[in-house]
Scaffold this motif. Structure first.
Motif, PDB file in Angstrom:
ATOM      1  N   ASN A   1       0.756  -1.309  -0.009  1.00 19.45           N
ATOM      2  CA  ASN A   1      -0.020  -0.146  -0.069  1.00 19.45           C
ATOM      3  C   ASN A   1       0.836   1.215   0.063  1.00 19.45           C
ATOM      4  N   ASN A   2       1.898   1.387   0.686  1.00 21.65           N
ATOM      5  CA  ASN A   2       2.995   2.458   0.775  1.00 21.65           C
ATOM      6  C   ASN A   2       3.392   2.453  -0.741  1.00 21.65           C
ATOM      7  N   ILE A   3       3.894   1.620  -1.272  1.00 17.31           N
ATOM      8  CA  ILE A   3       4.208   1.707  -2.653  1.00 17.31           C
ATOM      9  C   ILE A   3       3.081   2.179  -3.631  1.00 17.31           C
ATOM     10  N   LYS A   4       2.076   1.557  -3.626  1.00 16.56           N
ATOM     11  CA  LYS A   4       0.881   2.260  -4.271  1.00 16.56           C
ATOM     12  C   LYS A   4       0.717   3.515  -4.054  1.00 16.56           C
ATOM     13  N   ASN A   5       0.749   4.071  -2.957  1.00 14.10           N
ATOM     14  CA  ASN A   5       0.613   5.438  -2.603  1.00 14.10           C
ATOM     15  C   ASN A   5       1.940   6.445  -3.435  1.00 14.10           C
ATOM     16  N   ASP A   6       2.895   5.750  -3.439  1.00 16.41           N
ATOM     17  CA  ASP A   6       4.026   6.481  -4.219  1.00 16.41           C
ATOM     18  C   ASP A   6       3.511   6.251  -5.750  1.00 16.41           C
ATOM     19  N   LEU A   7       3.430   5.187  -6.229  1.00 17.67           N
ATOM     20  CA  LEU A   7       2.832   5.122  -7.736  1.00 17.67           C
ATOM     21  C   LEU A   7       1.729   5.998  -7.854  1.00 17.67           C
ATOM     22  N   ALA A   8       0.715   6.178  -6.921  1.00 18.81           N
ATOM     23  CA  ALA A   8      -0.272   7.094  -7.433  1.00 18.81           C
ATOM     24  C   ALA A   8       0.128   8.657  -7.285  1.00 18.81           C
ATOM     25  N   ALA A   9       1.075   9.086  -6.533  1.00 24.69           N
ATOM     26  CA  ALA A   9       1.759  10.220  -6.527  1.00 24.69           C
ATOM     27  C   ALA A   9       2.219  10.763  -7.678  1.00 24.69           C
ATOM     28  N   LYS A  10       2.813   9.499  -8.281  1.00 26.13           N
ATOM     29  CA  LYS A  10       3.443   9.698  -9.563  1.00 26.13           C
ATOM     30  C   LYS A  10       2.609   9.817 -10.908  1.00 26.13           C
ATOM     31  N   GLY A  11       1.208   9.509 -10.680  1.00 25.05           N
ATOM     32  CA  GLY A  11       0.286   9.848 -11.673  1.00 25.05           C
ATOM     33  C   GLY A  11      -0.308   8.345 -12.140  1.00 25.05           C
ATOM     34  N   ILE A  12       0.160   7.305 -11.467  1.00 26.73           N
ATOM     35  CA  ILE A  12      -0.812   6.195 -11.997  1.00 26.73           C
ATOM     36  C   ILE A  12      -2.108   5.823 -11.381  1.00 26.73           C
ATOM     37  N   PRO A  13      -3.065   5.910 -11.986  1.00 27.39           N
ATOM     38  CA  PRO A  13      -4.351   5.713 -11.165  1.00 27.39           C
ATOM     39  C   PRO A  13      -4.518   4.561 -10.085  1.00 27.39           C
ATOM     40  N   THR A  14      -4.932   4.659  -9.025  1.00 36.17           N
ATOM     41  CA  THR A  14      -5.152   3.609  -8.051  1.00 36.17           C
ATOM     42  C   THR A  14      -6.259   2.400  -8.643  1.00 36.17           C
ATOM     43  N   ALA A  15      -6.822   2.801  -9.542  1.00 35.08           N
ATOM     44  CA  ALA A  15      -7.835   1.932 -10.240  1.00 35.08           C
ATOM     45  C   ALA A  15      -6.972   0.750 -11.048  1.00 35.08           C
ATOM     46  N   GLN A  16      -5.864   1.165 -11.358  1.00 35.56           N
ATOM     47  CA  GLN A  16      -4.812   0.258 -12.102  1.00 35.56           C
ATOM     48  C   GLN A  16      -3.965  -0.336 -11.195  1.00 35.56           C
ATOM     49  N   ILE A  17      -4.016  -0.327  -9.909  1.00 35.55           N
ATOM     50  CA  ILE A  17      -3.305  -0.923  -8.976  1.00 35.55           C
ATOM     51  C   ILE A  17      -3.707  -1.927  -8.073  1.00 35.55           C
ATOM     52  N   ASN A  18      -3.257  -3.160  -7.977  1.00 36.81           N
ATOM     53  CA  ASN A  18      -3.871  -4.159  -7.122  1.00 36.81           C
ATOM     54  C   ASN A  18      -2.628  -4.334  -5.976  1.00 36.81           C
ATOM     55  N   THR A  19      -2.896  -4.426  -4.876  1.00 38.55           N
ATOM     56  CA  THR A  19      -2.066  -4.648  -3.698  1.00 38.55           C
ATOM     57  C   THR A  19      -2.065  -5.849  -3.093  1.00 38.55           C
ATOM     58  N   PHE A  20      -1.127  -6.684  -2.546  1.00 37.18           N
ATOM     59  CA  PHE A  20      -1.060  -7.898  -1.806  1.00 37.18           C
ATOM     60  C   PHE A  20      -0.191  -8.124  -0.956  1.00 37.18           C
ATOM     61  N   GLY A  21      -0.067  -8.995  -0.086  1.00 37.32           N
ATOM     62  CA  GLY A  21       1.003  -9.221   0.950  1.00 37.32           C
ATOM     63  C   GLY A  21       1.452 -10.705   0.824  1.00 37.32           C
ATOM     64  N   LYS A  22       2.755 -10.973   1.008  1.00 35.31           N
ATOM     65  CA  LYS A  22       3.184 -12.487   0.624  1.00 35.31           C
ATOM     66  C   LYS A  22       4.315 -12.623   1.773  1.00 35.31           C
ATOM     67  N   ILE A  23       4.069 -13.611   2.531  1.00 34.78           N
ATOM     68  CA  ILE A  23       5.295 -14.067   3.728  1.00 34.78           C
ATOM     69  C   ILE A  23       6.294 -14.341   2.827  1.00 34.78           C
ATOM     70  N   MET A  24       7.605 -14.228   3.106  1.00 34.86           N
ATOM     71  CA  MET A  24       8.878 -14.564   2.576  1.00 34.86           C
ATOM     72  C   MET A  24       9.853 -14.808   3.561  1.00 34.86           C
ATOM     73  N   ASP A  25       9.961 -15.747   4.360  1.00 37.55           N
ATOM     74  CA  ASP A  25      10.637 -16.095   5.342  1.00 37.55           C
ATOM     75  C   ASP A  25      12.131 -16.272   4.825  1.00 37.55           C
ATOM     76  N   GLU A  26      12.524 -16.450   3.545  1.00 41.52           N
ATOM     77  CA  GLU A  26      13.768 -16.829   2.956  1.00 41.52           C
ATOM     78  C   GLU A  26      14.556 -15.214   2.751  1.00 41.52           C
ATOM     79  N   MET A  27      13.703 -14.166   3.205  1.00 44.21           N
ATOM     80  CA  MET A  27      14.471 -12.912   2.930  1.00 44.21           C
ATOM     81  C   MET A  27      15.190 -12.917   3.925  1.00 44.21           C
ATOM     82  N   ILE A  28      16.346 -12.432   3.859  1.00 46.62           N
ATOM     83  CA  ILE A  28      17.629 -12.004   4.735  1.00 46.62           C
ATOM     84  C   ILE A  28      18.019 -10.418   4.765  1.00 46.62           C
TER      85      ILE A  28
END
Length: 302
Positions: A131-158
């Motif tokens: 959602n934080n990235i979505k807000n940045d994309l929207a601030a740069k002119g990308i319509p929120t109607a063209q943005i989907n947001t999801f969350g994914k657990i990634m325990d392999e991240m270091i």
């Protein structure tokens, strides 16, 4: 020389010869033996290398790839700034593509690990990052109607020095043929089961649980996708105290909910926050149980 004397002499010669042979041979064996000292060398355990996910999109006639991406500190929903020039160029290119391909949508998936704390307004930290990235994309002119947001657990991240590098992925897809029906179903779901927040006496703030945060995310999603859609936030109190005091308290409760929605990326002009004070009870104010039900804020779609 008697036979007995002869036997004793032979035995003596045998003992002397055996002793000489043992001393000579075993000395040579011991001279060639190697004594192993206990190892004092320290075992060094290498730290695992940090992961880094790129800003990479390839599909629907659009390709862009840079190793730079949105980075997040541990347990934080806010990406680090400044963003690299390569990433900014990628977002601008994406904006141009979406502007000429209105049937395309960008999926933004935020990553998180199970050992991170989620202190956000979202059901999980990955969705908060998306959602934080979505807000940045929207601030740069990308319509929120063209943005989907999801969350994914990634325990392999270091993490690297407490920072997750590129804790998000992106994919460009065609707008779903059932998208409008899905939004209609979401609207009906929210209207049938609005978000209701209950407050302690004289209080105007609470901590939302996971179910309530999911309802906030659903409302946010609908408002993002439907132009002109708004949400109503109505604060209520029990009948304790004066009417004027309760009107102010009801407004404080409505404003708390409004601010919470705004942290979820909902624009303030899409939120209508009002107070009804104690004028619209849903339960008997003469009982504690009834008063608890009346101290509420109701959030739904208009």
């Amino acid at each position: 020389m008697t036979k007995t004397t002869t036997n004793l002499l032979l035995m003596l010669i045998t003992i002397v010869a055996g002793t000489y042979f043992y001393v000579t041979c075993c000395s040579e064996c011991n001279a060639g033996a190697v004594t192993t000292e206990p190892s004092t060398e320290q075992v060094i355990i290498k730290e695992p290398e940090a992961t880094a996910y790129p800003f990479a999109i390839d599909g629907n006639g659009f390709t862009y790839n840079t190793n730079d991406n949105y980075n997040f500190n541990l347990s934080s929903q806010t990406f680090l700034t400044p963003l690299s020039l390569e990433l900014k160029n990628g977002v601008n290119s994406l904006k141009e593509h979406l502007g000429t391909n209105e049937n395309n949508v960008i999926n933004v998936t935020g990553f998180y690990t199970s050992d991170e704390e989620n202190n956000t307004a979202f059901p999980n930290l990955g969705l908060a990052r998306a959602n934080n990235i979505k807000n940045d994309l929207a601030a740069k002119g990308i319509p929120t109607a063209q943005i989907n947001t999801f969350g994914k657990i990634m325990d392999e991240m270091i993490a690297k020095d407490g920072t997750y590098l590129g804790a998000a992925s992106f994919s460009l897809i065609e707008k779903s043929a059932t998208a409008d029906d899905e939004l209609k179903a979401l609207y009906e779901k929210i209207k049938a089961d609005p978000l209701i927040l209950y407050f302690d006496t004289a209080e105007a703030s609470i901590s939302l649980d996971a179910t309530q945060r999911q309802k906030v995310a659903d409302i946010s999603r609908y408002l993002d996708k439907v132009a002109g859609a708004t949400t109503s936030v109505v604060g209520h109190t029990d009948a304790t105290g004066q009417a004027s005091t309760n009107m102010r308290l009801g407004q404080d409760r409505a404003d708390f909910a409004k601010n919470y929605l705004m942290t979820n990326g909902i624009a303030s002009d899409k939120i209508i926050a009002t107070s009804k004070g104690h004028s619209q009870p849903i339960a008997n104010n003469t009982t504690e149980e009834g008063r608890e039900k009346n101290r509420r804020t109701v959030i739904t779609l208009n």
